[in-house]
Design an enzyme around this catalytic site. Structure first.
Site, PDB file in Angstrom:
ATOM      1  CB  SER A 117      -0.967  -0.039   1.187  1.00  0.00           C
ATOM      2  OG  SER A 117      -1.966   0.952   1.064  1.00  0.00           O
ATOM      3  CD  GLU A 215      -2.530  -2.796  -4.230  1.00  0.00           C
ATOM      4  OE1 GLU A 215      -3.777  -2.867  -4.164  1.00  0.00           O
ATOM      5  OE2 GLU A 215      -1.833  -2.121  -3.456  1.00  0.00           O
ATOM      6  CG  HIS A 285      -5.282  -2.584  -0.487  1.00  0.00           C
ATOM      7  ND1 HIS A 285      -4.324  -2.216  -1.396  1.00  0.00           N
ATOM      8  CD2 HIS A 285      -5.104  -1.779   0.604  1.00  0.00           C
ATOM      9  CE1 HIS A 285      -3.606  -1.221  -0.899  1.00  0.00           C
ATOM     10  NE2 HIS A 285      -4.043  -0.944   0.312  1.00  0.00           N
TER      11      HIS A 285
END
Length: 314
Positions: A117, A215, A285
């Protein structure tokens, strides 16, 4: 700076039972109970877990001041007894301190940084400035329903063995619909799309000879995805790209604009790159995410539905 396509990766040593590791919070403040779960997990592997001095600090959406978060990171990298650095969570703020990392120390004594992230910003900086391999893996805010025993075992193997890592396409993942093309090989680099885009002009290295891993998480609109990908394409840093490894796309299920979905946006933009795409990878995620090294040689095989990555430790 040597071309990232030609520069050999610096591989940290693999972890062994008894090794000291440290939890730090380079971005947002973690939940103490979830971090305690992470401590229990790694202690069960025989590792000695320490917490950074400012791991639970709080300042707005940040885990304390930039200076304190950076100090915790650099203290962990500079301590020769600490053999791996784990981010407690992502969130916001790692991008604010990426340029302050002690790259000289990291080059001299490479150790894996584990996270994803917002931690993508640190992975990119460490690779660009020091050539050190990172680990795109779950944070230590450990929540069993999101990351169960298989997820934990994948993380352990990536850190405590030198086995090759194989991630298989999951047809249930939204991005699986975009898989196309022939097999391609290159160094794997990337992570969260928004964070990768935000690193243009600062920490994002050239991806000449690379496989771009992206992502998406909890979208702010299809136009933003379009903007992020377009900025990447116009940056010039994707010239020589060999393929795209497309992970989980989370939070866009109901996003529709004039008949277009997030898949239409991704298909439209990624087609301009004219490279193979392997979608459907359980990386990101979503539930039960895989762990992969960033910076080692990887092969995407769309026909077989596999991403094969050389180990990130030696």
């Amino acid at each position: 700076m040597t071309s990232t396509a030609l520069r050999p990766a610096l591989l940290p040593p693999h972890l062994n039972p008894g090794d000291r590791v440290r939890f730090v919070s380079p971005a947002s403040t973690p939940d103490r109970e979830l971090v305690a779960n992470g401590v229990d997990l790694l202690t069960g592997w025989g590792l000695q877990v320490e917490l950074g001095d400012h791991a639970f600090d709080s300042l707005g959406y940040l885990a304390g001041t930039d200076e304190d978060r950076l100090a915790d990171l650099n203290d962990a990298f500079r301590d020769p007894g600490v053999r791996a650095v784990f981010a407690t969570r992502g969130g916001k703020g790692a991008y604010r301190i990426a340029d302050g990392l002690d790259f000289e120390t990291v080059r001299r004594d490479p150790k894996p940084l584990i996270g994803f992230s917002d931690i993508t910003a640190l992975h990119l900086a460490l690779w660009k400035e020091a050539g050190v391999v990172g680990i795109h893996g779950p944070s230590m805010s450990w929540y069993e329903p999101n990351c169960g025993p298989e997820c934990a075992e994948a993380l352990r193997r990536a850190l405590m063995t030198t086995d090759e890592i194989v991630v298989r396409e999951d047809p249930k993942e939204l991005s699986a619909a975009l898989t196309a093309g022939e097999a391609a090989t290159g160094f794997l680099m990337g992570g969260n799309l928004d964070t990768v885009r935000g690193a243009i002009g600062a920490d994002l290295p050239s991806l000449d000879g690379g496989i771009l891993l992206i992502e998406l998480n909890h979208g702010t609109g299809l136009g933003m995805v379009d903007r992020q990908l377009t900025q990447l394409m116009r940056s010039g840093l994707l010239e020589g790209l060999r393929g795209v490894a497309l992970g989980q796309v989370v939070g866009y299920d109901d996003a529709v604009s004039n008949g277009w979905t997030v898949l239409d946006v991704l298909r439209d933009r990624l087609a301009k790159l004219d490279v193979p795409i392997l979608g459907g990878l359980p990386i990101g995620h979503g539930l039960q995410p895989a762990t992969v090294p960033l910076g080692t040689l990887a092969t995407i095989d769309p026909a077989a539905g596999t991403l094969t990555v050389a180990p990130g430790v030696r």
